[in-house]
Scaffold this active site. Structure first.
Site, short mmCIF file in Angstrom:
data_model
loop_
_atom_site.label_atom_id
_atom_site.label_comp_id
_atom_site.label_asym_id
_atom_site.label_seq_id
_atom_site.Cartn_x
_atom_site.Cartn_y
_atom_site.Cartn_z
N GLU A 33 31.50 38.14 37.78
CA GLU A 33 30.23 37.30 37.72
C GLU A 33 29.82 36.48 38.78
OE1 GLU A 33 29.38 34.95 34.12
OE2 GLU A 33 27.57 35.26 34.61
N ARG A 257 46.35 36.37 32.72
CA ARG A 257 45.58 35.76 33.66
C ARG A 257 46.81 34.70 34.32
NH1 ARG A 257 40.72 32.17 32.10
NH2 ARG A 257 40.13 34.29 32.32
N LYS A 267 36.36 28.45 35.97
CA LYS A 267 35.22 28.28 36.85
C LYS A 267 34.43 26.88 36.46
CE LYS A 267 33.98 32.94 37.90
NZ LYS A 267 32.92 34.04 37.79
#
Length: 554
Positions: A33, A257, A267
């Site tokens: 994104e 992850r 983020k």
RNA sequence: UGCCCGAUAGUAUAAUGGUAGUACGACAGUUUUUGGUACUGUUUGUCUUGGUUCGAAUCCAGGUCGGGCAACCA
């Protein structure tokens, strides 16, 4: 070549899919994104997705998941593309979920027509409370029983901009009693009168992730849609849409992850560090972002090697940052040209060396690379050496300079320390030594063996540079897991600036792309703040320092 | 106390019913004109309880622990 590479679970699935003929070739995608910069965790995903299609027949698309215009910007699109290229990967196609908005809209209409979606004009609070809880089933909101025609009319009106943000949403009609909360009539379209970075003002309704991602995968015929663990509960929904719409059956697979010690990897948190100016920007050399690592001097090779070594699994993990540093050092050791730089200088005066003499020493560029050759470095009676290479009262196992001790000046002479001087405050200001003319490197007939070798820079020839040293950004191994605010665990000494270090003269022409090893001090790269008159170097990583450990014991 | 995922040295990662191995780290040593590199050695592990089996890290059952899920975020 007989060495068998162990397969991770995704490779096993793919090999099986290829063997059974389920697919002739595979298709993956990297779906960021554009709402922030990429970090080392994304690198793991990039290496996975692109690596798989390099290893097996197939290709990988770059697809921006740009379904939420309020957080997304072109700046991020550009940085993401730059970072992927820098890591060494080439995408087959550059796509955007927003490219598919028309088709996704039609799919929503199709769902309505099939009686599988409805417009809900309940408030957000109402929708939430009617959803129930994990242990209590949900209840239908009034909108759930609307007719197909009415739903069609309302959805059309939503698209036409007849309603303000939040007035109503489109929901899939699935199962309000499902133990999986994602199946309790998830919202699939919402109204947002927001300018989109690509579609501009064409749309005022945007699909949610769950109604865009799988469809986009399907449109691109993605065979293996790889994402992180938190999307596992979304998979039944992913499959449900594909089945109801009868579109290409992409499949979702999940892996854990990457987490790294002494940093944060979300983020949101990284954005906080930037916005609240704990760091100078997304590309601050202390950041775990790709751009930060690049500016710090990391190589794409070392990051790819790291991603290969950490493996792919489904269990949560936190990788020791020392593994990343190991990969870096291993690569840099092979390729970095050696140079001499004195970071914390004191003067060494050779009392028996002619004051007007300048000799040229041939200094090796890289002992790891026989073809690297040598370079000339001027030598005089006044040299800068590291303050830490002299000890007035040497400790045990010390084999650098100390009164009466001998040491080799790298690629030059053996010197014997004869004395030193101090200022009024008791700080050492100069060290005095005599050199042994017959000990010159390459033609040493002194017969002496020395245990220590130190680096040096000729005082009249030295050039000045600013050097920035970095330490880990956080004091805690896992700041995100600590009680309270993760920012309470920031290492306030993570940046140390040396305004004036002394470098051998050739470094005036240092190359911006080259990672240098400043002998005994670590690897360094020119920073973007550097100008020809004012050099600025970043310390990429120190050398392994076993003496530091020894010194700590004492 | 609903559903889902997971559990092998300090950290990661293999062993796919048949000798628990590898890497990083740590520790010790050899070599060295970088206390770097290279090399050698040492150390530490199958969450638990049962079951199946000649044999279980692996298969089955119960438990424990960790994580995820109730955004008009992705």
């Amino acid at each position: 070549m007989s060495e068998e590479k162990r397969l991770n679970f995704l490779e096993e699935i793919i090999e099986s899919d290829l063997e059974t003929g389920k697919y002739d070739s595979i298709q993956t995608r990297f779906p960021p994104e554009p709402n922030g910069y990429l970090h080392i965790g994304h690198a793991k995903s990039i290496c996975l997705n692109f690596g798989l299609t390099q290893r097996y027949k197939g290709s990988t698309n770059l697809r921006f998941d740009d379904t939420n215009p309020s957080t997304e910007e072109t700046e991020y699109v550009d940085s993401i593309k730059e970072d992927i290229r820098w890591l060494g990967f080439t995408w087959a196609n550059e796509f955007y979920a927003s490219d598919y908005f028309d088709r996704i809209y039609s799919m929503a209409v199709e769902l309505i027509e099939k009686g599988l979606a409805f417009v809900d004009d309940s408030t957000p609070d109402e929708i939430a409370s009617f959803k129930g809880t994990p242990t209590v089933p949900g209840k239908p909101t009034p909108g759930r029983s609307r007719s197909v025609a009415e739903n069609l009319r309302l959805f059309e009106a939503m698209k036409a901009g007849k309603y303000p943000d939040g007035a109503m949403v489109l929901r899939a009609k699935i199962d309000l009693a499902s133990p999986n909360m994602h199946m309790r009539d998830p919202i699939i379209y919402r109204i947002k009168h927001t300018h989109h970075h690509r579609t501009g003002d064409k749309w005022c309704i945007y699909p949610m992730y769950d109604f865009a991602h799988g469809q986009s995968d399907s449109i691109e015929h993605i065979t293996h849609s790889i994402c992180t663990l938190e999307f596992i509960p979304h998979r039944p929904l992913y499959d449900w849409f594909i089945e109801q719409l009868g579109i290409f059956p992409s499949h979702q697979y999940e892996f854990a992850r990457l987490n790294l010690t002494y940093t944060v990897m979300s983020k949101r948190k990284l954005l906080q560090l930037v916005n609240e100016q704990y760091v100078s920007g997304w590309d601050d050399p202390r950041m775990p972002t790709i751009s930060g690592l690049r500016r710090r001097g990391y190589t794409p090779e070392s990051i790819r090697d790291f991603c290969e070594r950490v493996g792919i699994q489904k269990r949560e993990n936190i990788i020791d940052v020392s593994l990343l540093e190991f990969c870096l050092r291993e690569h840099l050791n092979k390729v970095a040209p050696r140079r001499m730089a004195v970071l914390d200088p004191i003067k060494l005066i050779l009392t028996n060396y002619p004051a007007d003499q300048v000799e040229t020493m041939e200094v090796e560029n890289n002992p790891e690379d026989p073809n690297a050759g040598t370079r000339p470095v001027p030598f005089t009676y006044q040299l800068w050496i590291e303050r830490e290479d002299f000890m007035e009262i040497p400790s045990k196992k010390w084999f650098r300079l100390a009164p009466g001790a001998i040491v080799r000046l790298k690629n030059a002479f053996i010197v014997r320390c004869e004395g030193f001087s101090k200022d009024e405050a008791g700080n050492i200001t100069e060290v005095h030594a005599t050199y042994l003319p017959e000990s010159r490197s390459g033609k040493d007939t002194s017969g002496l063996t020395v245990k220590g070798t130190i680096h040096w820079v000729s005082v009249p020839h030295a050039i000045k540079a600013e050097i920035r040293l970095y330490d880990r950004l956080f004091r805690s191994e896992n700041p995100a897991a600590e009680e309270g605010d993760f920012k309470d665990h920031i290492n306030l000494n993570s940046l140390q600036i040396i305004p004036e270090a002394y470098l051998e003269p050739g470094m005036a022409l240092a190359d911006a792309q080259t990672r240098y090893q400043f002998i005994r001090k670590g690897y360094f790269i020119l920073d973007k703040d550097s100008t020809p008159g004012q050099l600025v170097f970043n310390q990429t990583v120190t050398l392994k320092d076993t003496w530091a450990k020894e010194a700590k014991k004492i």
